[in-house]
Design an enzyme around this catalytic site. Structure first.
Site, PDB file in Angstrom:
ATOM      1  N   HIS A  61       0.801  -1.222   0.000  1.00 28.44           N
ATOM      2  CA  HIS A  61       0.000   0.000   0.000  1.00 28.44           C
ATOM      3  C   HIS A  61       0.839   1.280   0.000  1.00 28.44           C
ATOM      4  O   HIS A  61       0.367   2.338  -0.432  1.00 28.44           O
ATOM      5  CB  HIS A  61      -0.913   0.036   1.227  1.00 28.44           C
ATOM      6  CG  HIS A  61      -1.913  -1.061   1.263  1.00 28.44           C
ATOM      7  ND1 HIS A  61      -3.091  -1.030   0.561  1.00 28.44           N
ATOM      8  CD2 HIS A  61      -1.902  -2.266   1.909  1.00 28.44           C
ATOM      9  CE1 HIS A  61      -3.774  -2.136   0.770  1.00 28.44           C
ATOM     10  NE2 HIS A  61      -3.072  -2.910   1.593  1.00 28.44           N
ATOM     11  N   HIS A 215      -3.220 -12.404   2.462  1.00 18.77           N
ATOM     12  CA  HIS A 215      -2.610 -12.470   3.806  1.00 18.77           C
ATOM     13  C   HIS A 215      -3.259 -13.563   4.661  1.00 18.77           C
ATOM     14  O   HIS A 215      -3.954 -13.298   5.635  1.00 18.77           O
ATOM     15  CB  HIS A 215      -2.562 -11.133   4.526  1.00 18.77           C
ATOM     16  CG  HIS A 215      -3.792 -10.271   4.470  1.00 18.77           C
ATOM     17  ND1 HIS A 215      -5.046 -10.711   4.774  1.00 18.77           N
ATOM     18  CD2 HIS A 215      -3.927  -8.955   4.152  1.00 18.77           C
ATOM     19  CE1 HIS A 215      -5.908  -9.721   4.663  1.00 18.77           C
ATOM     20  NE2 HIS A 215      -5.250  -8.647   4.280  1.00 18.77           N
ATOM     21  N   ASN A 218      -4.899 -13.869   8.370  1.00 14.06           N
ATOM     22  CA  ASN A 218      -5.359 -12.536   8.767  1.00 14.06           C
ATOM     23  C   ASN A 218      -6.567 -12.121   7.932  1.00 14.06           C
ATOM     24  O   ASN A 218      -6.576 -12.261   6.710  1.00 14.06           O
ATOM     25  CB  ASN A 218      -4.237 -11.506   8.601  1.00 14.06           C
ATOM     26  CG  ASN A 218      -3.000 -11.858   9.411  1.00 14.06           C
ATOM     27  OD1 ASN A 218      -1.946 -12.144   8.878  1.00 14.06           O
ATOM     28  ND2 ASN A 218      -3.147 -11.875  10.731  1.00 14.06           N
ATOM     29  N   GLY A 248       6.642 -11.764  11.659  1.00 13.61           N
ATOM     30  CA  GLY A 248       6.700 -12.251  13.030  1.00 13.61           C
ATOM     31  C   GLY A 248       5.615 -11.692  13.918  1.00 13.61           C
ATOM     32  O   GLY A 248       5.517 -12.080  15.087  1.00 13.61           O
ATOM     33  N   HIS A 249       4.780 -10.780  13.390  1.00 10.63           N
ATOM     34  CA  HIS A 249       3.677 -10.184  14.148  1.00 10.63           C
ATOM     35  C   HIS A 249       2.320 -10.647  13.615  1.00 10.63           C
ATOM     36  O   HIS A 249       1.422 -10.958  14.396  1.00 10.63           O
ATOM     37  CB  HIS A 249       3.748  -8.662  14.096  1.00 10.63           C
ATOM     38  CG  HIS A 249       5.016  -8.088  14.637  1.00 10.63           C
ATOM     39  ND1 HIS A 249       5.324  -8.064  15.985  1.00 10.63           N
ATOM     40  CD2 HIS A 249       6.087  -7.535  14.004  1.00 10.63           C
ATOM     41  CE1 HIS A 249       6.516  -7.516  16.162  1.00 10.63           C
ATOM     42  NE2 HIS A 249       7.004  -7.186  14.981  1.00 10.63           N
ATOM     43  N   ASP A 273       2.210  -6.262   2.521  1.00 11.04           N
ATOM     44  CA  ASP A 273       1.055  -5.473   2.964  1.00 11.04           C
ATOM     45  C   ASP A 273       1.546  -4.197   3.645  1.00 11.04           C
ATOM     46  O   ASP A 273       0.914  -3.685   4.581  1.00 11.04           O
ATOM     47  CB  ASP A 273       0.166  -6.295   3.899  1.00 11.04           C
ATOM     48  CG  ASP A 273      -1.229  -5.711   4.079  1.00 11.04           C
ATOM     49  OD1 ASP A 273      -1.597  -4.801   3.317  1.00 11.04           O
ATOM     50  OD2 ASP A 273      -1.956  -6.153   5.001  1.00 11.04           O
ATOM     51  N   LEU A 306      -4.209  -4.825  13.825  1.00  5.32           N
ATOM     52  CA  LEU A 306      -3.112  -4.614  12.880  1.00  5.32           C
ATOM     53  C   LEU A 306      -3.623  -3.857  11.660  1.00  5.32           C
ATOM     54  O   LEU A 306      -4.739  -4.091  11.192  1.00  5.32           O
ATOM     55  CB  LEU A 306      -2.503  -5.950  12.462  1.00  5.32           C
ATOM     56  CG  LEU A 306      -1.663  -6.660  13.526  1.00  5.32           C
ATOM     57  CD1 LEU A 306      -1.430  -8.118  13.149  1.00  5.32           C
ATOM     58  CD2 LEU A 306      -0.325  -5.952  13.724  1.00  5.32           C
ATOM     59  N   GLY A 308      -2.078  -3.239   8.198  1.00  2.00           N
ATOM     60  CA  GLY A 308      -0.965  -3.444   7.282  1.00  2.00           C
ATOM     61  C   GLY A 308       0.294  -3.738   8.084  1.00  2.00           C
ATOM     62  O   GLY A 308       0.246  -4.147   9.247  1.00  2.00           O
TER      63      GLY A 308
END
Length: 382
Positions: A61, A215, A218, A248-249, A273, A306, A308
């Site tokens: 984005h 993604h 998510n 990792g998040h 993302d 979250l 992005g």
């Protein structure tokens, strides 16, 4: 006149080779040989280093304080140039759910100027929305959610000079089957996202031609043993690609490993993302119409969701190797060839193969980026 790249290792289309010499002729890849070229040929010496295809980010984005939705050529050009520092040589500028008028303006701007950017090449547009549902909305604005409209897509294609390469929808919305069939006929890849669809609803739309899970994990209905949901569909259905954000998040490394194992690393697509705060200090930013706080490696809405990421694709490559869930060869494939294949662009980017544009990156054995080349010329160097 041809020139040659000498390096320890080359990640070629179907193999890893080296040490050796890769020919570049008129900005395109030629043949690879372990034999040193004769005569007075120019040899660029990258001994002890690795040569890989330029990375392909099919879901991004923004970057360096610019957002695709700003509808600004200079901002888009700055994103393009800055992405070279991430090892990215091709990308799909990605929109957010917004008003029809705003999306009209953005796709028209990209379609008019995409060839003028000076860094990573714009290969098309990814419309992330507005055909989503509310439960797994993420950082998408529900005000503009609606059912898929072929007429609107036709208009966006017309305004963008047929640059729409990928569009994400929620399978459970009305008229999705007809919409997907139209997209497939037009060569537009359909992704599935921001949806609470059941496994069967998702399967029905994949059978119509949808082929990417956006993604994965998510923004979608989770895997449950009595209702496998979209996550189960992403793992189990045939001939689809699964995007994943490996910062990792967004996804635990073990969950990323599970997806890669069941989907296969050839059908797993690493994306960022990334939003405008990528490459910037922590602080306050915007994602579309929403304020975002960036801290501790994440971008989040005020609600804590979250919004992005601030991930760079070169770091996703490093992460999955560091986590022990992919080899360097697999990691590079998931960030270059697999993304290109997922949106039917692997005939023009994502590979080191004869005749392709000589877009490539130079890496250390520790996967640190050293240089980025476009059309055989160095455009970024550490």
């Amino acid at each position: 006149m041809a020139k040659f790249i000498f390096a320890e290792k080359f990640f070629l289309e179907d193999m890893v080779a080296g040490p050796g010499f890769l020919e570049i002729n008129d900005g395109r890849f030629g043949s690879f040989s372990e034999q040193e070229p004769g005569g007075s040929a120019e040899v660029i010496d990258y001994r002890d280093l690795w040569i890989a295809p330029g990375l392909v980010d099919t879901h991004i984005h923004g970057f360096k304080s610019h957002d695709v939705m700003d509808n600004d050529f200079e901002g888009l050009n700055n994103i393009s140039k800055a992405l070279l520092s991430c090892g990215v040589t091709s990308f799909l500028p990605t929109t957010l759910t917004s008003s029809t008028e705003s999306l009209n303006q953005v796709v028209e701007m990209i379609g008019a100027i995409y060839t003028r950017v000076q860094g990573a090449k714009i290969k098309g547009i990814f419309l992330e929305g507005p055909f989503f549902t509310e439960k797994h909305k993420g950082a998408q604005n529900v005000t503009y959610f609606e059912d898929p409209s072929i007429d609107k897509l036709k208009k966006w294609q017309e305004l963008s000079h047929h640059m729409i390469k990928k569009i994400a929808i929620a399978p459970e919305r009305k008229d999705t089957a007809e919409f997907v069939e139209y997209c497939v006929k037009e060569g537009i890849t359909v992704a599935l996202a921001h949806s609470d669809a059941t496994y069967e609803e998702t399967k029905r739309i994949v059978e119509k031609g949808a082929s990417i899970f956006t993604h994965t994990y998510n923004g979608m209905s989770p895997l449950h043993h009595r209702e496998p949901g979209m996550v189960g569909a992403a793992m189990n259905l045939k001939d689809v690609f699964a995007e994943i954000i490996c910062d990792g998040h967004h996804v635990h490394p073990a969950a990323a490993n599970i997806l890669m194992n069941v989907r296969g690393r050839k059908e797993t697509v690493m994306v960022t993302d990334c939003m405008m705060a990528g490459g910037m200090p922590e602080g306050d930013y915007q994602l579309g119409e929403f304020p975002v706080v960036v801290e501790n490696g994440t971008a989040r809405l005020k609600t804590g969701s979250l919004a992005g990421s601030i991930l760079q694709l070169k770091d996703a490559v490093k992460n999955v190797v560091k986590w022990g869930i992919a080899t360097p060869e697999e990691a590079i494939y998931m960030a270059s060839t697999a993304p290109a294949k997922s949106v039917q662009m692997d005939d023009e980017c994502g590979k080191i193969a004869p005749g392709y544009a000589a877009d490539f990156i130079v890496l250390s054995p520790e996967l640190e980026l050293k240089a980025t080349y476009l059309d055989g010329d160095c455009h970024y160097r550490v």
